[in-house]
Design an enzyme around this catalytic site. Structure first.
Site, PDB file in Angstrom:
ATOM      1  N   ASP A 123       0.800  -1.243   0.000  1.00 18.22           N
ATOM      2  CA  ASP A 123       0.000   0.000   0.000  1.00 18.22           C
ATOM      3  C   ASP A 123       0.831   1.292   0.000  1.00 18.22           C
ATOM      4  OD1 ASP A 123      -1.981  -1.897   0.241  1.00 18.22           O
ATOM      5  OD2 ASP A 123      -2.807  -1.137   2.121  1.00 18.22           O
ATOM      6  N   HIS A 142     -10.699   0.445  -2.874  1.00 23.32           N
ATOM      7  CA  HIS A 142     -12.088   0.379  -2.408  1.00 23.32           C
ATOM      8  C   HIS A 142     -13.064   0.993  -3.406  1.00 23.32           C
ATOM      9  CE1 HIS A 142     -10.521  -0.787   1.451  1.00 23.32           C
ATOM     10  NE2 HIS A 142      -9.978   0.374   1.710  1.00 23.32           N
ATOM     11  N   HIS A 155     -17.479   2.369   0.524  1.00 24.92           N
ATOM     12  CA  HIS A 155     -16.988   1.143   1.158  1.00 24.92           C
ATOM     13  C   HIS A 155     -17.343   1.088   2.647  1.00 24.92           C
ATOM     14  CE1 HIS A 155     -13.813  -1.725   2.610  1.00 24.92           C
ATOM     15  NE2 HIS A 155     -14.270  -2.355   1.554  1.00 24.92           N
ATOM     16  N   HIS A 214     -10.760   6.712   1.529  1.00 26.40           N
ATOM     17  CA  HIS A 214      -9.378   6.631   1.042  1.00 26.40           C
ATOM     18  C   HIS A 214      -9.274   5.551  -0.034  1.00 26.40           C
ATOM     19  CE1 HIS A 214      -9.650   3.392   3.977  1.00 26.40           C
ATOM     20  NE2 HIS A 214      -8.686   2.781   3.299  1.00 26.40           N
ATOM     21  N   LYS A 234      -6.791  -5.060  -2.969  1.00 26.86           N
ATOM     22  CA  LYS A 234      -7.535  -5.620  -1.834  1.00 26.86           C
ATOM     23  C   LYS A 234      -8.523  -4.598  -1.313  1.00 26.86           C
ATOM     24  CE  LYS A 234      -3.775  -4.396   1.302  1.00 26.86           C
ATOM     25  NZ  LYS A 234      -4.491  -3.376   2.083  1.00 26.86           N
ATOM     26  N   CYS A 246      -1.952  -2.791   7.767  1.00 29.99           N
ATOM     27  CA  CYS A 246      -1.869  -3.651   6.590  1.00 29.99           C
ATOM     28  C   CYS A 246      -0.568  -4.446   6.517  1.00 29.99           C
ATOM     29  CB  CYS A 246      -2.089  -2.827   5.326  1.00 29.99           C
ATOM     30  SG  CYS A 246      -3.795  -2.188   5.240  1.00 29.99           S
TER      31      CYS A 246
END
Ligand code: ZN
Length: 221
Positions: A13, A53, A57, A86, A111, A156
């Site tokens: 990420d 996302h 979400h 985000h 993801k 994450c």
């Protein structure tokens, strides 16, 4: 000299929204970029992830009436921290940092793309049952050891390292190639959980020295 065919650098990420000034800024998040760029040069196998996302979400505070960012909510799969909006699919905030330079990365795992389920982990969504497919991919590639870097250490990156262990891989956190959010003690808890799960810790200097000495093994812990 590179880390071997059984090794994979997993870059979590490194996206604009997690950078200073971004929608969900991780303090000093941009400092990981040059570190990861250096590290990637000694890995033949690099995999990237993107938080990705759909608008609206379930992990967004704006999706829950009366909720504020950084509160928690109980979703069907359990407790969920609610975040500012985000990494919405195909927005500039979801893009990888422009200075991330890993041209040989083989795979990008996206993801958090299911509207109702978050996914901190690169392996397993937050319902703890839906797989991303990364474990199967790594196994088919002959990978045995995963080096985890990126953002954020305590969410994450940690969840990915823990799930790598649970999936049967060796896992190593490269401390200085990560930065944390540290929400309500989350960083201390993450390091405790990682240690308990047998995830090792190292530094980029140790990894690069290992590569230079043709002895790419590592941490003490
Ligand atoms: Zn997210």
């Amino acid at each position: 000299m590179t880390y071997g065919a059984q090794d994979c650098l997993l870059v979590i990420d490194v996206q604009n929204d997690f950078m200073p000034g971004g929608a969900l800024a991780v303090p000093h998040g941009d400092e990981v970029v040059p570190v990861i760029n250096r590290l990637a040069q000694v890995f033949g196998h690099v995999v990237l992830t993107q938080d990705w996302h759909p608008a609206g979400h379930a992990s967004f505070a704006t999706s829950h009436a009366g909720a504020a960012p950084f509160q928690t909510a109980t979703l069907p799969y359990g407790e969920q921290v609610l975040w500012p909006d985000h990494c919405v699919q195909d927005t500039p905030g979801a893009a990888l940092h422009a200075d991330l330079h890993v041209p040989h990365a083989r795979l990008v795992i996206r993801k958090g793309h299911h509207a109702g389920v978050d996914s901190y982990s690169a392996f397993l969504e937050a319902d703890r049952t839906t797989k991303t497919g990364l474990a199967g991919y790594l196994r088919e590639q002959g990978v045995a050891r995963v080096f985890c870097v990126g953002l954020a250490t305590d969410y994450c990156v940690a969840w990915s390292a823990l799930d790598a262990r649970a999936a049967g891989f060796e896992a190593v956190m490269v401390e200085d190639a990560c930065r944390a959010i540290d929400l309500n003690g989350s960083l201390d808890k993450a390091w405790q959980d990682l240690a308990a799960a047998g995830v090792r810790r190292t530094t980029s200097d140790a990894l690069l020295a290992g590569a230079a000495s043709h002895n790419p093994w590592l941490p003490e812990s």
